[in-house]
Write an enzyme that holds these catalytic residues in place. Structure first.
Site, mmCIF file in Angstrom:
data_model
loop_
_atom_site.group_PDB
_atom_site.id
_atom_site.type_symbol
_atom_site.label_atom_id
_atom_site.label_comp_id
_atom_site.label_asym_id
_atom_site.label_seq_id
_atom_site.Cartn_x
_atom_site.Cartn_y
_atom_site.Cartn_z
ATOM 1 C CG HIS A 144 2.796 0.710 6.066
ATOM 2 N ND1 HIS A 144 3.459 1.349 7.081
ATOM 3 C CD2 HIS A 144 2.087 0.031 6.623
ATOM 4 C CE1 HIS A 144 3.023 1.182 8.237
ATOM 5 N NE2 HIS A 144 2.173 0.086 7.894
ATOM 6 C CG HIS A 197 7.882 -5.587 2.116
ATOM 7 N ND1 HIS A 197 8.848 -4.617 2.654
ATOM 8 C CD2 HIS A 197 7.137 -5.949 2.919
ATOM 9 C CE1 HIS A 197 8.494 -4.549 3.860
ATOM 10 N NE2 HIS A 197 7.310 -5.327 3.874
ATOM 11 N N GLY A 222 5.071 -8.028 6.123
ATOM 12 C CA GLY A 222 4.130 -7.274 5.426
ATOM 13 C C GLY A 222 3.359 -7.903 4.243
ATOM 14 C CG ASN A 252 6.327 2.690 8.677
ATOM 15 O OD1 ASN A 252 5.678 2.977 8.015
ATOM 16 N ND2 ASN A 252 6.557 1.230 8.975
ATOM 17 C CG ASP A 268 -0.451 -3.440 8.484
ATOM 18 O OD1 ASP A 268 0.296 -2.398 8.133
ATOM 19 O OD2 ASP A 268 -0.013 -4.118 9.218
ATOM 20 C CG HIS A 319 -2.606 0.618 9.286
ATOM 21 N ND1 HIS A 319 -2.719 0.105 10.706
ATOM 22 C CD2 HIS A 319 -1.663 0.440 8.696
ATOM 23 C CE1 HIS A 319 -1.330 -0.110 10.973
ATOM 24 N NE2 HIS A 319 -0.771 0.291 9.711
#
Lengths: 313, 432
Positions: free
Chosen positions: B62, B308, B323, B94, B304, B60
């Site tokens: 991003h 940023h 996040g 996403n 996860d 998981h």
């Protein structure tokens, strides 16, 4: 004793001794407010800026006058709330203000923690004039000053805070301050406007005024924001006024010499009836005057000590 | 090219044991495992006292590309993975545009061709992640996705989720569910409880997660779909998953390192690096999550990883994005907080970070066995280091663990027989 801190961010981290010092210092300040010539030179050469990200008339004016009466130069910056996310970051605004040689920044912001963030960016002192639903320390100090002035003490008093506790920074700061000073604090409001576990802050929780207002010495009525109704937190303004609006019937539940406070601005006839607002128990206008005195005391204790002594001026 | 790992402790997931042995890697595969191996000509790396584990998979994360390259790119994210001890990552969809079409999946795979670790893409369950219409799931499967998810968003409409589950069952595709009732969580920025009351911040109640965990389990039971619950944070979710497994529902679950290591008390400083969705909860939740890990209710530890840009997090708490940048701290956090404290055995941890993710995703078996791919993570259990976000190779420096001293760090990441990270340094820019 001195206020040995750079900033005033909330009452949670002030000690009872510090609160007492501020309240004691506010007494001679109030005396200055009663003079024909109100200006004293204590903070001459210092600069104070109010940085308000939320609309406010009384708090900002109160701070500006407090600074001016003490001889400081003031400036105000109002930032439209709507442009916050698109506009300049708090960090950049803070740096800009700092470069102009400001000694104290008084900030009001819709986001909890904004004053804490600001205090990390600047060397200037930061005073929280209300951050989201977190704290509003000077409001609670002026509330306590008003209560102490009228009742002669804080310790042992039963103080009820009535209304929208969940969204209220005034409630939180009052709970911290009053419990530190030995008062018993009750919060009264519908369960949908009561934040979880608030009893852990030291307040007793009541949902019905019949229980909560019983024998209290002080009732602090909170402003109800009308848009909460649209969010489904209570059915109607009408029902809110019936169940929680302070009127003469509810007032009879309290002690005969009960004091009624309201931080303002008042929704006349909604959270408080006109009879009570204008009646003999209300000290709402006195609170405004005390607000200036308390803010003078804070500015003085943060910056003015050791120079010219205002108390004998 | 031959590599000989000398003197390590080989983690054997099948036998639930650890044995001292040397491991020889040849042509991208594990060629031999035994004590006292001799391999003339092989490059020898001494790994005395270190655990030689099957390669960790972060199921998981991003990677933000395409669309948000200021936060992370596939290259920087996979470099962070390599540095953190991961030999493969699963990239959530996403992105901008979202991974709801073959074109985006193919783009991600092409960008990953030069990455130090392989990237397995997740496709969106619904068009534009809006939760309204099914994405072209068949086309996404052909493009090579390993799972479906609208992660970042739940599929709020139960009818839509039912159809996603039914439709994808023809591919026996895994559905990774972000469990959040967005009506209950609306406007929330942290766990709802005493701390949110104290700070005057809007809370997200546990019920926002638990209701969707229960709903998704019921729908999985009804449709026979394979369901994986992402980032479980709430104590009440654990028994729901446990009981569903006992009933034979095809459900698995993951937890993140930050939900195991931090509570809502970390928010008191208004540090926006603690702002994460689902939110950091309470010590009781952490305890329930640890119980779930121990008894097998929670199968996987996944990061996860949500990087940023610094300016996005350097704002008021309410305005910061959710996040935590997690790839470079996950392994030492889990070693220090779970293994060193006796909550999980080393074998259990490896199961949760390598064996189980591979099984759930349908990837080749992760085990240190002769003939298997030489994807390995080597951990030095004695190495004590301090987390320094400045040293992150991820673009996301948004970690609440900056300054934490942790015991047990990955010292080698090996992908297909090549060393991509050695002692914290990246050693390979490209994967052939």
């Amino acid at each position: 004793m001195d206020l040995k801190r750079k900033d005033i961010l909330g009452l949670q981290d002030l000690s009872a001794e510090e609160i007492e010092l501020i309240l004691d210092t506010a007494e001679p300040m109030k005396e200055i407010l009663g003079r024909d010539l109100k200006k004293v030179p204590t903070l001459r050469g210092h600069s104070v800026v109010t940085l308000f990200y939320e609309p406010s008339t009384r708090t900002r004016t109160s701070f500006e006058l407090a600074a001016k009466y003490l001889g400081a130069d003031t400036a105000s910056i109002a930032v439209a709330t709507s442009s916050v996310q698109k506009g300049e970051s708090l960090r950049d605004t803070a740096k800009t203000i700092e470069m102009m040689g400001i000694d104290v920044i008084i900030i009001r912001h819709s986001a909890a923690g904004a004053p804490h963030l600001l205090s990390r960016y600047v060397k200037a002192r930061v005073i929280n004039a209300g951050d989201g639903a977190h704290e509003h320390p000077t409001q609670a100090l002026l509330d306590m000053f008003t209560i102490r002035e009228k009742k002669g003490r804080l310790s042992g008093l039963k103080v009820a805070i009535l209304g929208d506790i969940a969204h209220s920074r005034v409630a939180r700061s009052n709970i911290w301050g009053l419990t530190k000073m030995g008062a018993e604090v009750r919060v009264i409001g519908p369960p949908t406007l009561m934040p979880p576990d608030i009893h852990k802050m030291g307040a007793r929780v009541f949902y019905r005024w019949e229980d909560g207002l019983k024998d209290v010495d002080v009732i602090n009525v909170l402003r109800i924001q009308l848009e909460r109704q649209q969010k489904g937190l209570f059915p109607s303004i009408r029902e809110y006024t019936r169940l929680y609006g302070l009127d003469e019937e509810k007032l009879r539940c309290a002690k005969p010499d009960v004091l009624v406070l309201h931080p303002g601005p008042v929704n006349r006839g909604i959270e408080i009836s006109p009879e009570v607002q204008d009646g003999r128990h209300a000290v709402i206008n006195e609170q405004v005057k005390n607000g200036v005195a308390v803010r003078m005391a804070l500015l003085y204790l943060l910056m003015g000590r050791g120079e010219e002594d205002v108390l004998t001026a | 090219m031959c590599l000989l790992l000398k003197g390590g402790l080989v983690v054997d997931l099948d036998r639930n044991s650890i044995k001292k042995a040397d491991v020889l890697l040849e042509d991208g595969k594990i060629a031999a495992i035994q004590p006292g191996l001799k391999a003339p000509g092989a490059q020898t790396i001494p790994v005395e006292g270190c655990y030689i584990c099957p390669g960790f998979i972060d199921m998981h994360c991003h990677l933000r590309e395409p669309g948000e390259e200021m936060k992370e790119t596939i290259l920087t994210g996979t470099r962070a993975a390599a540095r953190g001890g991961f030999t493969a990552v699963v990239a959530m969809g996403n992105t901008r545009p979202p991974a709801d079409s073959r074109a985006v999946i193919e783009f991600v795979k092409r960008q990953a061709e030069t990455a130090p670790v392989p990237v397995y893409p997740v496709g969106c369950a619904t068009k534009e992640r809006k939760g309204l219409e099914l994405a072209e799931i068949g086309d996404l499967v052909e493009a090579g996705i390993v799972a479906l998810s609208d992660d970042g968003n739940p599929v709020m409409n139960s009818e839509v989720l039912r159809r996603v589950m039914e439709y994808s069952s023809m591919f026996d595709l895994l559905i990774i569910s972000h469990c959040e009732d967005t009506h209950l969580s609306a406007g929330g920025v942290m766990h709802e409880g005493y701390i949110s009351t104290l700070l005057g911040l809007r809370g997200i109640p546990r019920a926002a997660e638990e209701i969707h965990v229960a709903r998704d389990i019921i729908l999985a039971e009804m449709t026979g779909a394979r369901l994986h619950i992402a980032h479980v944070s709430s104590a009440g979710s654990v028994p729901l998953i446990r009981e569903a497994k006992q009933r034979g529902v095809r459900v698995t679950a993951e937890v993140t390192p930050h939900h195991l290591c931090l509570t809502d008390e970390a928010v008191i400083t208004f540090d926006t690096n603690t702002k994460v969705n689902p939110p950091l909860r309470t010590p009781e939740d952490v305890e329930a999550l640890c119980d779930g890990l121990q008894d097998g209710t929670i199968d996987v530890i996944a990061t996860d990883h949500a990087p940023h840009a610094p300016e996005e997090k350097d704002v008021e708490y309410n305005f910061a994005p959710f996040g935590i940048s997690g790839l470079e701290t996950a392994v030492p956090l889990m070693w220090d907080r779970l293994v060193a404290k006796g909550i999980l055995t080393p074998v259990q941890l490896v199961q949760k970070m390598a064996g189980n993710p591979a099984k759930i995703l349908g990837l080749p078996e992760r085990a240190v066995k002769v003939g298997n791919a030489a994807d390995l993570t080597v951990i030095d259990p004695q190495l004590k280091q301090t987390v320094r976000v400045e040293s992150f190779v991820s673009k996301g420096k948004n970690s609440p663990f900056n300054g934490w001293e942790l015991l047990g760090w990955p010292v080698l990441t090996i992908v297909g027989g090549r060393v991509v990270m050695s002692e914290g340094k990246l050693t390979f820019g490209e994967r052939s």
